[in-house]
Scaffold this motif. Structure first.
Motif, mmCIF file in Angstrom:
data_model
loop_
_atom_site.group_PDB
_atom_site.id
_atom_site.type_symbol
_atom_site.label_atom_id
_atom_site.label_comp_id
_atom_site.label_asym_id
_atom_site.label_seq_id
_atom_site.Cartn_x
_atom_site.Cartn_y
_atom_site.Cartn_z
ATOM 1 N N THR A 6 0.713 -0.956 -0.249
ATOM 2 C CA THR A 6 -0.406 0.112 -0.219
ATOM 3 C C THR A 6 0.170 1.178 -0.293
ATOM 4 O O THR A 6 2.581 0.910 0.659
ATOM 5 N N LEU A 7 0.339 2.635 -0.452
ATOM 6 C CA LEU A 7 1.066 3.831 -0.446
ATOM 7 C C LEU A 7 1.083 3.812 1.065
ATOM 8 O O LEU A 7 2.471 4.711 1.685
ATOM 9 N N VAL A 64 5.462 4.535 2.273
ATOM 10 C CA VAL A 64 6.097 5.990 2.988
ATOM 11 C C VAL A 64 6.372 4.807 4.470
ATOM 12 O O VAL A 64 7.424 5.983 4.611
ATOM 13 N N GLY A 65 6.378 4.369 4.713
ATOM 14 C CA GLY A 65 6.776 3.915 6.083
ATOM 15 C C GLY A 65 7.682 3.558 6.118
ATOM 16 O O GLY A 65 9.341 3.485 6.813
ATOM 17 N N VAL A 66 8.694 2.345 4.873
ATOM 18 C CA VAL A 66 9.767 1.383 4.789
ATOM 19 C C VAL A 66 10.858 2.608 4.042
ATOM 20 O O VAL A 66 11.560 2.692 4.660
ATOM 21 N N LEU A 67 9.778 3.743 3.535
ATOM 22 C CA LEU A 67 11.548 5.189 3.068
ATOM 23 C C LEU A 67 11.120 5.613 4.007
ATOM 24 O O LEU A 67 13.003 6.296 4.711
ATOM 25 N N ALA A 68 10.473 5.952 5.259
ATOM 26 C CA ALA A 68 10.498 6.584 6.348
ATOM 27 C C ALA A 68 12.012 5.690 6.999
ATOM 28 O O ALA A 68 12.917 6.682 8.051
ATOM 29 N N SER A 69 12.172 4.705 7.177
ATOM 30 C CA SER A 69 12.486 4.021 7.606
ATOM 31 C C SER A 69 14.423 4.279 7.542
ATOM 32 O O SER A 69 15.298 4.147 8.180
ATOM 33 N N LEU A 70 14.003 3.956 6.013
ATOM 34 C CA LEU A 70 15.420 4.099 5.011
ATOM 35 C C LEU A 70 16.280 5.254 5.121
ATOM 36 O O LEU A 70 17.347 5.295 5.991
ATOM 37 N N THR A 71 15.305 6.537 5.114
ATOM 38 C CA THR A 71 16.029 7.781 5.819
ATOM 39 C C THR A 71 16.320 8.247 7.131
ATOM 40 O O THR A 71 17.128 8.744 7.340
ATOM 41 N N MET A 72 15.403 7.273 8.492
ATOM 42 C CA MET A 72 15.918 7.293 9.447
ATOM 43 C C MET A 72 17.266 6.558 9.699
ATOM 44 O O MET A 72 17.805 7.633 10.618
ATOM 45 N N ALA A 117 8.273 12.589 10.236
ATOM 46 C CA ALA A 117 7.175 12.995 9.537
ATOM 47 C C ALA A 117 6.659 11.991 8.591
ATOM 48 O O ALA A 117 5.739 12.114 8.318
ATOM 49 N N LEU A 118 7.786 11.001 7.840
ATOM 50 C CA LEU A 118 7.181 10.566 6.573
ATOM 51 C C LEU A 118 6.460 8.947 7.687
ATOM 52 O O LEU A 118 5.092 9.116 7.140
ATOM 53 N N ILE A 119 7.000 8.912 8.896
ATOM 54 C CA ILE A 119 6.341 7.443 9.988
ATOM 55 C C ILE A 119 4.575 8.030 10.350
ATOM 56 O O ILE A 119 4.238 6.914 10.025
ATOM 57 N N VAL A 120 4.646 9.928 10.500
ATOM 58 C CA VAL A 120 3.587 10.146 10.999
ATOM 59 C C VAL A 120 2.439 10.097 9.722
ATOM 60 O O VAL A 120 1.587 9.554 9.682
ATOM 61 N N VAL A 121 3.153 10.460 8.788
ATOM 62 C CA VAL A 121 2.092 10.318 7.478
ATOM 63 C C VAL A 121 1.822 8.673 6.863
ATOM 64 O O VAL A 121 0.833 8.100 7.143
#
Length: 179
Positions: free
Chosen positions: A124-125, A129-137, A169-173
């Motif tokens: 899902t979208l 976004v969650g996996v991108l947030a994890s990688l960004t962190m 912010a991406l985790i929140v989104v």
């Protein structure tokens, strides 16, 4: 610290009490605000580190509570292999920081696993976004380590702050996008 506090307030406004992943994110944001405040007080680096680890664990709990599918075991195997290679590459520079680096690495590894697990099983979208947030962190933590312990990067501190805030912010989104 102000940006994280505002993100926490915005997230609290969306909190209805029925969304368990959002409750974990709110707890993680509160821990991140505390970590940032302790970091600014320079006399409490250990407490700041522990609070930031707690924030990462809360974020991963927000992903883990969404998991209802069978575990994807090749993902943690791949992450562990990459972490071992990375650890041995930087081992000569670690000196007294082996334990904190290992703790941070393991926490980030399981955060990426949690985000990746949800994305691989749901597509899902929100999970993307969650996996991108994890990688960004994880990228933010690597940038912070390089900027602090290796050599100052040009624009390093603003880049670390930006990636850290962006990841949260991406985790929140990702949690707000849940159905």
């Amino acid at each position: 610290m102000l940006s994280l506090t505002l993100l926490l307030l915005i997230t609290l406004e969306q909190y209805s009490g029925l969304n368990t992943p959002l409750a974990w994110v709110v707890t993680g944001l509160a821990a991140a605000v505390a970590a940032d405040g302790l970091r600014l007080m320079a006399a409490k680096p250990r407490a700041s580190f522990i609070a930031f680890l707690l924030a990462q664990l809360c974020y991963s709990a927000a992903f883990w509570v969404q998991n209802s599918a069978a575990m994807v075991w090749w993902l943690p195997a791949l992450l562990i292999a990459a972490a071992i290679v990375g650890f041995f590459l930087v081992l000569p520079q670690l000196e007294r920081r082996i334990v904190p680096v290992s703790l941070m690495g393991l926490t980030l590894l399981q955060l990426i696993w949690a985000g990746g697990q949800i994305w691989l099983t749901t597509h899902t979208l929100a999970s993307l976004v969650g996996v991108l947030a994890s990688l960004t962190m994880a990228a933010s933590a690597v940038l912070l380590a390089i900027n602090t312990y290796r050599r100052m990067l040009p624009g390093g501190q603003p880049l670390v702050s930006l990636t850290c805030l962006l990841s949260q912010a991406l985790i929140v989104v990702s949690v707000l996008l849940l159905p």
